[in-house]
Design an enzyme around this catalytic site. Structure first.
Site, PDB file in Angstrom:
ATOM      1  N   GLY A   1       0.836  -1.209   0.000  1.00 30.67           N
ATOM      2  CA  GLY A   1       0.000   0.000   0.000  1.00 30.67           C
ATOM      3  C   GLY A   1       0.860   1.243   0.000  1.00 30.67           C
TER       4      GLY A   1
ATOM      5  N   THR B   1      -4.228  -3.106   6.647  1.00 35.30           N
ATOM      6  CA  THR B   1      -5.183  -3.277   5.551  1.00 35.30           C
ATOM      7  C   THR B   1      -4.458  -3.850   4.338  1.00 35.30           C
ATOM      8  OG1 THR B   1      -4.815  -1.029   4.714  1.00 35.30           O
ATOM      9  CG2 THR B   1      -6.636  -1.351   6.288  1.00 35.30           C
TER      10      THR B   1
ATOM     11  N   ASN C   1      -4.012  -4.310   0.636  1.00 34.07           N
ATOM     12  CA  ASN C   1      -4.426  -3.515  -0.521  1.00 34.07           C
ATOM     13  C   ASN C   1      -4.468  -4.361  -1.788  1.00 34.07           C
ATOM     14  OD1 ASN C   1      -3.348  -1.670   1.544  1.00 34.07           O
ATOM     15  ND2 ASN C   1      -3.667  -0.074   0.012  1.00 34.07           N
TER      16      ASN C   1
ATOM     17  N   GLU D   1      -9.128  -1.631   0.385  1.00 36.49           N
ATOM     18  CA  GLU D   1      -8.277  -2.178   1.437  1.00 36.49           C
ATOM     19  C   GLU D   1      -9.101  -3.035   2.392  1.00 36.49           C
ATOM     20  OE1 GLU D   1      -5.848   0.762   3.355  1.00 36.49           O
ATOM     21  OE2 GLU D   1      -5.948   2.129   1.641  1.00 36.49           O
TER      22      GLU D   1
ATOM     23  N   HIS E   1      -8.605 -11.121  12.130  1.00 35.43           N
ATOM     24  CA  HIS E   1      -7.871 -12.328  12.506  1.00 35.43           C
ATOM     25  C   HIS E   1      -6.420 -11.911  12.720  1.00 35.43           C
ATOM     26  CE1 HIS E   1      -6.687 -16.539  12.584  1.00 35.43           C
ATOM     27  NE2 HIS E   1      -5.677 -16.229  11.770  1.00 35.43           N
TER      28      HIS E   1
ATOM     29  N   ARG F   1     -20.894   2.474   6.522  1.00 38.64           N
ATOM     30  CA  ARG F   1     -20.987   3.944   6.596  1.00 38.64           C
ATOM     31  C   ARG F   1     -20.147   4.583   5.485  1.00 38.64           C
ATOM     32  NH1 ARG F   1     -16.112   5.911   8.399  1.00 38.64           N
ATOM     33  NH2 ARG F   1     -14.855   4.502   9.683  1.00 38.64           N
TER      34      ARG F   1
HETATM   35  P1  ADP Z   1       0.394  -1.321   3.314  1.00 32.09           P
HETATM   36  O1  ADP Z   1       0.442   0.172   3.255  1.00 32.09           O
HETATM   37  O2  ADP Z   1       1.528  -1.971   2.575  1.00 32.09           O
HETATM   38  O3  ADP Z   1      -0.948  -1.853   2.879  1.00 32.09           O
HETATM   39  P2  ADP Z   1      -0.428  -1.911   6.066  1.00 32.09           P
HETATM   40  O4  ADP Z   1       0.139  -1.222   7.280  1.00 32.09           O
HETATM   41  O5  ADP Z   1      -1.811  -1.541   5.662  1.00 32.09           O
HETATM   42  O6  ADP Z   1       0.616  -1.695   4.871  1.00 32.09           O
HETATM   43  O7  ADP Z   1      -0.312  -3.479   6.320  1.00 32.09           O
HETATM   44  C1  ADP Z   1      -0.912  -4.353   5.391  1.00 32.09           C
HETATM   45  C2  ADP Z   1      -0.271  -5.712   5.337  1.00 32.09           C
HETATM   46  O8  ADP Z   1      -0.270  -6.341   6.628  1.00 32.09           O
HETATM   47  C3  ADP Z   1      -1.053  -6.661   4.442  1.00 32.09           C
HETATM   48  O9  ADP Z   1      -0.677  -6.525   3.088  1.00 32.09           O
HETATM   49  C4  ADP Z   1      -0.711  -8.043   5.012  1.00 32.09           C
HETATM   50  O10 ADP Z   1       0.445  -8.564   4.366  1.00 32.09           O
HETATM   51  C5  ADP Z   1      -0.399  -7.744   6.482  1.00 32.09           C
HETATM   52  N1  ADP Z   1      -1.455  -8.164   7.428  1.00 32.09           N
HETATM   53  C6  ADP Z   1      -1.217  -8.846   8.590  1.00 32.09           C
HETATM   54  N2  ADP Z   1      -2.333  -9.083   9.270  1.00 32.09           N
HETATM   55  C7  ADP Z   1      -3.357  -8.542   8.537  1.00 32.09           C
HETATM   56  C8  ADP Z   1      -4.785  -8.481   8.738  1.00 32.09           C
HETATM   57  N3  ADP Z   1      -5.375  -9.014   9.831  1.00 32.09           N
HETATM   58  N4  ADP Z   1      -5.528  -7.861   7.775  1.00 32.09           N
HETATM   59  C9  ADP Z   1      -4.942  -7.324   6.687  1.00 32.09           C
HETATM   60  N5  ADP Z   1      -3.602  -7.341   6.455  1.00 32.09           N
HETATM   61  C10 ADP Z   1      -2.797  -7.956   7.360  1.00 32.09           C
HETATM   62 MG    MG Z   2      -2.823  -1.163   3.666  1.00 29.89          MG
END
Ligand code: ADP
Ligand code: MG
Length: 157
Positions: free
Chosen positions: A17, A29, A31, A81, A86, A106
C-alpha cells in the site's frame, strides 16, 4: 451506489500500500492492485463495508473493507483495502486474497484526531462481527467461491 452490487465477489493479489501506517495503528489493511480496483463497478460507493475474506486457500475470516480515494494518485483513483479480523503470524504480500463484500456500514469520514479514527474503526469492526453472525450472512462464508482453485482472478462470478 452502495448495495446494488452486493454481494460482490473479488479475488486479487495483495500489493504494497502507500504506507499510511495502518499496521502501526493495529489495523493493517491488505491492498488490492490498481488493476483489481479498476475492475470494480465505477459507481460503487466509497465507504466502509463488511464481508468475508480468505488468504490463499486458508480459512475464511470476517473482514471490514474500505473503498476510498487513493491519496497516492491525488485522490482521483479509488483504493480498496481489507482488514481481516484475525491475527496472522506473518504478512502475506503477494498472496491471493479472496473476498465477498456483503454489506455497507458507513460513508468515508474525516476525523479530528487519530483516537477518533481508531475508535470509529473499532466500532466498524464490532458492527461487522455482529452482522456476519446473522444466518443469511454466515451462509456466504461457505460459498464455493472460497474453495475454487487459486490463481484465477474471478470478479463477480
Ligand atoms: P500497506 O500500506 O503496505 O498496505 P499496512 O500497514 O496496511 O501496509 O499493512 C498491510 C499488510 O499487513 C497486508 O498486506 C498483510 O500482508 C499484512 N497483514 C497482517 N495481518 C493482517 C490483517 N489481519 N488484515 C490485513 N492485512 C494484514
Ligand atoms: Mg494497507
Amino acid at each position: 451506489g452502495a448495495m446494488r452490487h452486493l454481494p460482490y465477489f473479488c479475488r486479487g493479489e495483495v500489493v504494497k500500500g502507500f504506507g499510511r501506517g495502518s499496521k502501526e495503528l493495529g489495523i493493517p489493511t491488505a491492498n488490492f492492485s490498481e488493476q483489481v480496483v479498476e475492475s470494480f463497478p465505477s459507481d460503487i460507493s466509497t465507504g466502509i463495508y463488511y464481508g468475508w475474506a480468505c488468504v490463499g486457500n486458508g480459512d475464511v475470516h470476517k473482514m471490514v473493507l474500505s473503498i476510498g480515494w487513493n491519496p497516492f494518485y491525488k485522490n482521483i483513483k479509488k483504493s480498496v483495502e481489507t482488514h481481516i479480523i484475525h491475527t496472522f503470524k506473518e504478512d502475506f504480500y503477494g498472496e491471493m486474497l479472496s473476498i465477498v463484500i456483503i454489506g455497507y456500514i458507513r460513508p468515508e469520514k474525516n476525523f479530528d484526531s487519530l483516537e477518533a479514527l481508531i475508535s470509529a474503526i473499532q466500532e466498524d469492526i464490532e458492527e461487522a462481527k455482529r452482522q456476519l453472525d446473522l444466518p443469511e450472512h454466515l451462509k456466504l462464508k461457505e460459498d464455493n467461491f472460497f474453495h475454487l482453485p487459486e490463481g484465477k482472478i474471478v470478479n463477480n462470478h
